[in-house]
Design an enzyme around this catalytic site. Structure first.
Site: not given
Ligand code: GLN
Length: 244
Positions: A96, A129, A194
């Site tokens: 990520c 998101r 993840h």
């Molecule tokens: N900050 C990044 C995003 O939101 C990565 C987030 C994460 O590692 N879960 O795209």
């Protein structure tokens, strides 16, 4: 005890450690120990010098924009060594936020920011998101083995000349549009998964253990582990998320 040992470098665990990412380290370590091999985990902290020549597997987890920038600043100082390690077939797993900063650019607080440029890809900002469970199919493991994980990211990653880790069957992956998930270059895996990734997908953990062992010791056959609980958990998750 078989006389084989892998050194695992866990980069910046105090900064990048979301949604069980550390479970990946435990899984790699235990799967070596269960096969009578040795595992040494080195936790590498911010501003310390990474001795890539002494590592067999390097792991970089996910985190927020702020932490990504701190990590980028550390890694930029050792970009040449990192690139040399990857080009020489070193196993590098980035999840990520760690994955995004390996590309040519990625967003910090919505602003386009220079990445390490190790992977030919760009990550763009987005307000919405992408959160949820993901199931993919990957050429690394073939048709019959699915890979399961959890994603939570705002960035949308678009691949250039680099191979996708897999094709999304459920979830969003790199950008929610082109069905790609993650990127692979030699033995570098970048992924949004993840969850953590390796405990949920022991076959994938073994794929990378084998790569690291072969690089160090030549041809290696991994003893099959029983994996009853692991496989049951994996199969249950795949079934549940594919039908959600
Ligand atoms: N900050 C990044 C995003 O939101 C990565 C987030 C994460 O590692 N879960 O795209």
């Amino acid at each position: 005890m078989e006389n084989k040992k892998l050194r695992i470098g866990h980069l910046y665990p105090e900064l990048l450690n979301l949604y069980g990412d550390t479970g990946n380290i435990l899984t790699l370590k235990n799967r070596l120990i269960w096969r009578n091999m040795e595992a040494e985990v080195e936790q590498i902290e911010k501003d310390s010098v990474i001795d890539f020549k002494n590592l067999d597997i390097v792991f970089l987890g996910g985190g927020s924009d702020r932490e990504q920038l701190m990590v980028f600043n550390c890694l930029e100082k050792q970009k040449e060594e990192l690139l040399e390690y990857v080009e020489a077939g070193g196993v590098f797993i980035a999840v990520c936020g760690g994955y995004q900063l390996l590309g040519k650019s990625y967003p910090i607080d919505g602003q386009k920011t220079k990445g390490l440029g190790i992977l030919d890809m760009e990550t763009e900002a987005n307000d919405k998101r992408l959160i949820g469970n993901v199931v993919i199919r990957s050429d690394l493991l073939g048709e019959d083995e699915l890979i399961v994980g959890f994603e939570n990211h705002a960035g949308r990653t678009y691949l250039g000349h680099c191979e996708a880790f897999g094709t999304v069957l459920t979830g969003n992956g790199n950008n929610g549009e082109d069905m790609t998930c993650g990127a692979v270059y030699k033995n570098l895996l970048g992924t949004y998964l993840h969850g953590p990734l390796f405990p949920k997908n022991p076959v994938l953990a073994d794929y990378f253990l084998q790569k690291a062992l072969e690089r160090k010791y030549g041809e290696t056959t991994l003893v099959t582990l029983q994996d009853k609980a692991e496989q049951e958990a994996h199969n249950y998750a795949v079934k549940r998320f594919l039908n959600q």
